[in-house]
Design an enzyme around this catalytic site. Structure first.
Site, PDB file in Angstrom:
ATOM      1  CB  ALA A  95      -0.899   0.003   1.245  1.00 57.17           C
ATOM      2  CB  CYS A  96       0.299   4.765  -0.816  1.00 58.49           C
ATOM      3  SG  CYS A  96      -0.673   5.551   0.472  1.00 58.49           S
TER       4      CYS A  96
END
Length: 264
Positions: A169-170
């Protein structure tokens, strides 16, 4: 009709498609299916922002080339609406990012933007899904009732190297909500995670709490991590990156662990 053929049939009806392409398991499989269904009427669009690790951008380029899909890289900055990492950050970010993808798709002469959301994405706190709905971004995998397991199995069948890729995920998910985001902090987190990956920890997170780094590794990798010499090495290295304290999350990696604090 097989699940994959139903997916292709769904995509074919869209006529021309831009895939929001991160290079993760879901978007890579979707890009593969879109390319097969629509050929040259398909394009993959990757957003290159400060909170996406450099290695993921590089990997997305390689994967797009392997799939044979046209690939566009869109540069982005940290939008002012998410500069302090609010709890609805994902919604605000998706609104900004997908608006830019929609604009690029229009420039490319493409009618529809799709993303790789699947039915399992409804099991966690995902405010970004509301933004996709508002922008009329389609989610073929969700619409055709694909699970993460189905995506991984089919990815392996068609020869995609991402079939066993851990979920990522970011980098904003490594920071507590209501924390000011800085380029330096994002770079420190990325550097720490890349280092741990070089030690053999594929699914890893470095949650950053100011001067304290909280490491999460896959539960089945904790035994490897809990080695005195290795822990000393990790602690020393991360401290050279600017952390004063390096800790271990005893229960291992948990998806969206900061989401557990929402509403408390």
């Amino acid at each position: 009709m097989s699940a994959y053929k139903r997916l292709l049939a769904y995509i074919e009806k869209l006529e021309s498609v831009a895939v929001a392409f991160s290079g993760g398991v879901d978007s890579t499989f979707l890009a593969y299916a879109v390319r097969e269904a629509l050929g040259d009427k398909a394009v993959a669009i990757t957003v290159d922002s400060p909170y996406i690790p450099r290695w993921e951008i590089d990997e997305a380029k390689v994967l797009a080339k392997e799939i044979g899909i046209r690939h566009v890289i869109l540069p982005a900055t940290i939008h002012e609406s998410i500069a302090h990492n609010p709890s609805n950050r994902c919604y605000l970010c998706k609104k900004v990012i997908f608006s830019s993808i929609l604009e690029e798709a229009k420039r490319q002469g493409v009618k529809v933007v799709v993303d790789g959301s699947n039915v399992d994405d409804t099991k966690d706190y995902r405010p970004g899904l509301a933004a996709l709905h508002e922008l009329n971004v389609r989610s073929p995998l969700m619409a055709c009732e694909w699970t993460k397991e189905m995506i991984r199995e089919s990815s392996k069948e068609v020869g995609l190297t991402t079939h066993d890729k851990p979920a990522y995920a970011c980098l904003l998910t490594r920071l507590p909500y209501d924390t000011t985001i800085t380029q330096e902090e994002l770079e420190r987190i990325e550097k720490s995670e890349v280092y741990l990956m070089t030690l053999g920890f594929r699914a890893v997170r470095v949650r950053s709490h100011g001067q304290l780094a909280r490491i999460e590794v896959a539960r089945n990798m904790r035994k490897k991590l809990f080695d005195e010499a290795l822990l000393d090495k990790i602690s020393h290295t991360l401290k050279t990156y600017g952390y004063d304290y390096v800790t271990i999350e005893a229960s291992g990696y948990t998806m969206g662990s900061f989401n557990q604090q929402i509403g408390k």
